[in-house]
Design an enzyme around this catalytic site. Structure first.
Site, PDB file in Angstrom:
ATOM      1  N   ALA A 109     121.700  91.968  89.290  1.00 30.23           N
ATOM      2  CA  ALA A 109     120.676  91.027  88.826  1.00 30.23           C
ATOM      3  C   ALA A 109     121.309  89.644  88.658  1.00 30.23           C
ATOM      4  O   ALA A 109     122.526  89.506  88.587  1.00 30.23           O
ATOM      5  CB  ALA A 109     120.041  91.487  87.527  1.00 30.23           C
ATOM      6  N   PHE A 110     120.460  88.630  88.568  1.00 31.05           N
ATOM      7  CA  PHE A 110     120.973  87.258  88.605  1.00 31.05           C
ATOM      8  C   PHE A 110     121.870  86.938  87.420  1.00 31.05           C
ATOM      9  O   PHE A 110     122.669  86.011  87.473  1.00 31.05           O
ATOM     10  CB  PHE A 110     119.798  86.264  88.690  1.00 31.05           C
ATOM     11  CG  PHE A 110     119.303  85.758  87.365  1.00 31.05           C
ATOM     12  CD1 PHE A 110     118.378  86.464  86.638  1.00 31.05           C
ATOM     13  CD2 PHE A 110     119.791  84.563  86.856  1.00 31.05           C
ATOM     14  CE1 PHE A 110     117.931  85.986  85.414  1.00 31.05           C
ATOM     15  CE2 PHE A 110     119.347  84.079  85.638  1.00 31.05           C
ATOM     16  CZ  PHE A 110     118.418  84.792  84.913  1.00 31.05           C
ATOM     17  N   LYS A 111     121.763  87.719  86.345  1.00 19.51           N
ATOM     18  CA  LYS A 111     122.555  87.384  85.160  1.00 19.51           C
ATOM     19  C   LYS A 111     124.057  87.502  85.410  1.00 19.51           C
ATOM     20  O   LYS A 111     124.847  86.875  84.718  1.00 19.51           O
ATOM     21  CB  LYS A 111     122.096  88.212  83.979  1.00 19.51           C
ATOM     22  CG  LYS A 111     120.676  87.804  83.581  1.00 19.51           C
ATOM     23  CD  LYS A 111     120.206  88.379  82.285  1.00 19.51           C
ATOM     24  CE  LYS A 111     118.848  87.812  81.902  1.00 19.51           C
ATOM     25  NZ  LYS A 111     117.749  88.335  82.759  1.00 19.51           N
ATOM     26  N   ASP A 112     124.435  88.296  86.428  1.00 17.82           N
ATOM     27  CA  ASP A 112     125.854  88.353  86.782  1.00 17.82           C
ATOM     28  C   ASP A 112     126.408  86.983  87.167  1.00 17.82           C
ATOM     29  O   ASP A 112     127.588  86.711  86.948  1.00 17.82           O
ATOM     30  CB  ASP A 112     126.071  89.286  87.983  1.00 17.82           C
ATOM     31  CG  ASP A 112     125.888  90.759  87.638  1.00 17.82           C
ATOM     32  OD1 ASP A 112     126.239  91.163  86.518  1.00 17.82           O
ATOM     33  OD2 ASP A 112     125.399  91.499  88.517  1.00 17.82           O
ATOM     34  N   MET A 115     127.261  85.458  83.936  1.00 16.37           N
ATOM     35  CA  MET A 115     128.060  86.275  83.028  1.00 16.37           C
ATOM     36  C   MET A 115     129.468  86.534  83.539  1.00 16.37           C
ATOM     37  O   MET A 115     130.414  86.591  82.757  1.00 16.37           O
ATOM     38  CB  MET A 115     127.325  87.589  82.798  1.00 16.37           C
ATOM     39  CG  MET A 115     127.608  88.181  81.481  1.00 16.37           C
ATOM     40  SD  MET A 115     127.031  87.165  80.120  1.00 16.37           S
ATOM     41  CE  MET A 115     125.366  87.733  79.986  1.00 16.37           C
TER      42      MET A 115
END
Ligand SMILES: *Cc1c(COP(=O)(O)O)cnc(C)c1O
Length: 462
Positions: A109-112, A115
């Site tokens: 997901a884009f949060k990687d 993060m």
């Protein structure tokens, strides 16, 4: 670079300070004192790698907190873990429509994107100081796994991650709860994501406990995450002809972090014509940006659960700008909102917002239809969040001659049941995760109660 709080009553900090602080001590969010200008330099960035653009975007925000060599190494490490050489590749899905694939990181997901960098920034700064922190976060699904994947095994960090019990997908839960490193502590809260987020805020506002436990945040209020997310707006726009040609973006939105990063890129000088806030039927932002009605309701579960949010934390950062960067006015408006659940945006404020933003709320049927239609027209299987974005792009006002980029925020295999129901296709996990359903899980279950959570954390840190 110096950072100030949106509520105007917290200490001014440098990049290292905001990285570790998360929420400001006055309850506000940190923003930079000014937005560095990139307009004159954009043309020279054409053809650069994602990593090189990331370096250019991050350097002015990091200021003296990191040497150029260290920053470069952290960026290379973060994006080396991605499954695509372009890091965030752009795919054409229509005559002037594009998908920006943000899901090639370790948790799909884009949060990687943010993060993986944030974990490395944390580790660098904490090791240098010889300090330890407890990262306390709430997740509607993807933040948690991305944070855990980025922070697992780091000696300087303990992670306490709250998720709403039974309200994240099985893949999302397992991506968190099957990480068995000793520094990772998952907690299922009996409540909604907003309840989890409220618990985090409550503990952060208990200043004595906050100091004792050295609480820190990596959720989307952390400024370093926002900056990391500005980068793909720039690389996508450059691919489509910026700075000579404007671009619009449609962004599946929950906590307003991702689209706020687009707003920051625009303020820095990226030629963005329009930013479309695409929400599911949890439509507080659509109501706010269409009619000035920022008022919470009940969270309604949807097939795009990472956007099942009624209070969008990062919206405060936009409000701060809309209120002329007046901390007292922003604090007053948000105190009113906290007390009544309602905030009416005045006509001026709304008009200012609508120069940049449009907003579309997408219901469940249209989300499913969009998944099916995208498969029919392009052969691509998209996840429900990306489908909300595509439907938002189609429903937004604006100039069709301007390329429209929809952010594809998750891999379809993260939401297999919804994808199967809409398209008849069973999306497959990439080989590196194929045994996810067999791995051992570990997590605690707690009621929606701040004292219980505080006791749990106290026991963890000993
Ligand atoms: C978190 C998330 C969003 C929403 O992003 P915000 O920054 O919270 O607005 C959209 N899609 C997916 C898949 C997410 O994980």
């Amino acid at each position: 670079m110096r950072y100030i709080s949106t509520r105007g009553a917290a200490p001014v900090l440098d990049f290292e300070g905001v990285l570790l602080a998360g929420l400001a001590r006055d309850g506000g969010l940190y923003v930079p004192e000014h937005f560095p200008a990139i307009g004159d330099r954009l043309a020279g960035w054409r053809g650069l790698s994602y990593q090189a653009v990331a370096f250019e975007m991050l350097a002015p925000f990091a200021g003296d907190s990191l040497s150029p060599a260290t920053l470069g190494d952290l960026i290379d490490g973060a994006y080396g873990s991605f499954g695509h050489d372009a890091v965030c590749p752009l795919v054409q899905v229509g005559p002037n429509d594009f998908l920006l694939e943000l899901f090639h990181g370790p948790t799909l997901a884009f949060k990687d994107v943010a993060m993986q960098l944030l974990g490395r920034l944390f580790n660098t700064v904490l090791s240098r100081r010889g300090e330890q922190v407890t990262v306390l976060g709430a997740t509607s699904g993807d933040t948690g796994s991305a944070a855990i994947e980025a922070l697992k095994g780091l000696p300087s960090v303990k992670v306490v991650m709250l998720h709403p019990k039974g309200r994240v997908s099985e893949v999302q839960r397992r991506q968190m709860t099957t990480v068995l490193d000793g520094n990772i502590h998952n907690v299922a809260i009996e409540g909604t994501f907003d309840d989890c987020q409220a618990l985090v805020k409550t503990l952060f506002n208990r200043l004595e406990f906050r100091d004792k436990a050295r609480l820190s945040a990596v959720n989307s209020i952390n400024w370093a995450r926002i900056v990391a997310q500005t980068v793909y707006y720039v690389t996508a726009a450059l691919s489509l002809g910026a700075p000579d040609r404007p671009v619009s973006f449609s962004v599946p939105t929950g906590n307003f972090g991702d689209i706020y990063a687009g707003y920051v890129a625009k303020r820095m000088g990226l030629p963005i014509e329009r930013l479309v806030v695409a929400t599911n039927r949890n439509d507080i932002l659509a109501r706010a940006l269409r009619a000035g009605d920022y008022s919470t309701g009940q969270v309604q579960p949807t097939i795009s659960p990472s956007m099942d949010i009624q209070v969008s934390s990062n919206f405060e950062r936009l409000l701060f700008d809309l209120y002329g960067r007046d901390g007292a006015v922003t604090a007053g408006a948000l105190a009113g909102f906290q007390a009544t659940g309602k905030l009416a945006l005045g006509a001026n404020v709304l008009a200012k917002a609508r120069e940049i933003f449009d907003a579309v709320a997408v219901d469940e049927d249209l989300t499913r239809e969009t998944m099916a239609a995208t498969l029919r027209r392009t052969g691509l299987v998209v996840d429900p969040h990306s489908a909300v974005g595509l439907a938002g792009a189609a429903g937004a006002r604006g100039e069709r001659a301007v390329p429209m980029v929809t952010l594809a925020t998750a891999h379809p295999a993260k939401f297999p049941a919804a994808v199967r129901a809409a398209t008849g296709i069973e999306p497959k996990l990439p080989p590196r995760m194929a045994d996810l359903y067999e791995r051992e899980e570990r997590y605690a279950v707690l009621p929606h109660d701040a004292d219980a959570l505080q006791a749990h954390i106290a026991a963890i840190i000993g």
